[in-house]
Scaffold this motif. Structure first.
Motif, short mmCIF file in Angstrom:
data_model
loop_
_atom_site.label_atom_id
_atom_site.label_comp_id
_atom_site.label_asym_id
_atom_site.label_seq_id
_atom_site.Cartn_x
_atom_site.Cartn_y
_atom_site.Cartn_z
N ASP A 42 0.84 -1.20 0.00
CA ASP A 42 0.00 0.00 0.00
C ASP A 42 0.88 1.26 0.00
O ASP A 42 2.10 1.18 0.16
N GLY A 43 0.25 2.39 -0.15
CA GLY A 43 0.92 3.69 -0.01
C GLY A 43 2.15 3.77 -0.90
O GLY A 43 2.10 3.42 -2.06
N LEU A 44 3.25 4.18 -0.34
CA LEU A 44 4.52 4.07 -1.05
C LEU A 44 5.37 3.03 -0.32
O LEU A 44 6.27 3.35 0.44
N PRO A 48 -0.25 -2.63 4.72
CA PRO A 48 -1.64 -2.26 4.98
C PRO A 48 -1.94 -2.30 6.49
O PRO A 48 -1.46 -3.19 7.20
N GLN A 49 -2.69 -1.33 6.92
CA GLN A 49 -2.98 -1.17 8.37
C GLN A 49 -3.54 -2.44 9.01
O GLN A 49 -3.12 -2.84 10.09
N ASN A 70 3.31 -3.83 -7.42
CA ASN A 70 3.29 -3.47 -8.85
C ASN A 70 4.65 -2.86 -9.18
O ASN A 70 4.99 -1.80 -8.64
N SER A 71 5.41 -3.53 -10.03
CA SER A 71 6.77 -3.08 -10.30
C SER A 71 6.81 -1.71 -10.98
O SER A 71 7.85 -1.05 -10.97
N ASN A 72 5.67 -1.26 -11.50
CA ASN A 72 5.63 0.09 -12.09
C ASN A 72 5.84 1.18 -11.03
O ASN A 72 6.14 2.33 -11.38
N PHE A 73 5.68 0.83 -9.76
CA PHE A 73 5.95 1.81 -8.70
C PHE A 73 7.45 2.07 -8.55
O PHE A 73 7.85 2.99 -7.85
N LYS A 80 7.43 -3.49 -1.18
CA LYS A 80 8.22 -3.14 0.01
C LYS A 80 7.53 -3.52 1.33
O LYS A 80 8.20 -3.67 2.36
N ALA A 81 6.23 -3.69 1.29
CA ALA A 81 5.54 -4.16 2.50
C ALA A 81 6.15 -5.49 2.96
O ALA A 81 6.29 -5.74 4.16
N GLY A 82 6.53 -6.32 2.00
CA GLY A 82 7.13 -7.62 2.33
C GLY A 82 8.48 -7.46 3.02
O GLY A 82 8.75 -8.13 4.02
N ASP A 83 9.30 -6.55 2.52
CA ASP A 83 10.61 -6.29 3.16
C ASP A 83 10.41 -5.75 4.57
O ASP A 83 11.10 -6.14 5.51
#
Ligand SMILES: Cc1cc2nc3c(=O)[nH]c(=O)nc-3n(C[C@H](O)[C@H](O)[C@H](O)COP(=O)(O)O)c2cc1C
Length: 123
Positions: A42-44, A48-49, A70-73, A80-83
Motif C-alpha cells: 500500500d501507499g509508497l 496495509p494497516q 506493482n513493479s511500475n511503482f 516493500k511491505a514484504g521487506d
C-alpha cells in the motif's frame, strides 16, 4: 494455512489458484496455528494497516511472508511491505510477486508451503 489480505483482488486470485487452505485477514482475527502471510503493498511501500494489526496479534505464528506489488511503482518501493514485515517481525520473505504473478511464483510458493509445513508436522 495462508492468511491473506487483498484489496483489489490480485492476492485473492493467486490464493484461489494455489488451492491451499486460506483465511482472509481481519484485524481482530487470532490464529492458533502456523501460517504464511500473503499481503499486497500500500501507499509508497507501506504495510496495509489491517495487516499490521493482524501481525501484532499473530506475528509469532507467521512462518513466511509473500507480497504482491506493482513493479511500475519502481524498485525502491516494489513489494516493500514484504521487506518491512520481514524486518520488523523477523519473518523470512518467501516471494515478491508482480500483480497476479506467473506460474514460477505459484510453484515457488507451493514449494515453500510444503517444505514449511512438512517441517512443522515432523516437529
Ligand atoms: C493506493 C495504492 C498504492 C500502492 N502502492 C504500492 C507500492 O508502494 N508498491 C508496490 O509494489 N505496489 C503498490 N501498489 C500495488 C498493489 O500492491 C498491487 O496492485 C497488488 O497486486 C494489489 O493486490 P490486491 O489486488 O490483492 O489488493 C499500490 C496499489 C494501490 C491501489
Amino acid at each position: 494455512m495462508i492468511a491473506y489480505a487483498s484489496r483489489t483482488g490480485n492476492v485473492r486470485y493467486i490464493v484461489n489458484r494455489l488451492q491451499l487452505p486460506a483465511v482472509e485477514i481481519e484485524a481482530d482475527v487470532t490464529l492458533e496455528e502456523p501460517f504464511l502471510l500473503f499481503t499486497y503493498t500500500d501507499g509508497l511501500g507501506e504495510i496495509p494497516q489491517k495487516v499490521r494489526q493482524f501481525l501484532d496479534r499473530n506475528g509469532a505464528h507467521c512462518r513466511g511472508v509473500i507480497v504482491s506489488g506493482n513493479s511500475n511503482f519502481g524498485h525502491q518501493v516494489f513489494g516493500k511491505a514484504g521487506d518491512a514485515i520481514s524486518q520488523q517481525w523477523q519473518i523470512p520473505l518467501v516471494r515478491k510477486v508482480d500483480m497476479r504473478g506467473f506460474s514460477e511464483d505459484y510453484e515457488a510458493i507451493h514449494q515453500y508451503y510444503e517444505q514449511c509445513f512438512r517441517e512443522e508436522l515432523v516437529g
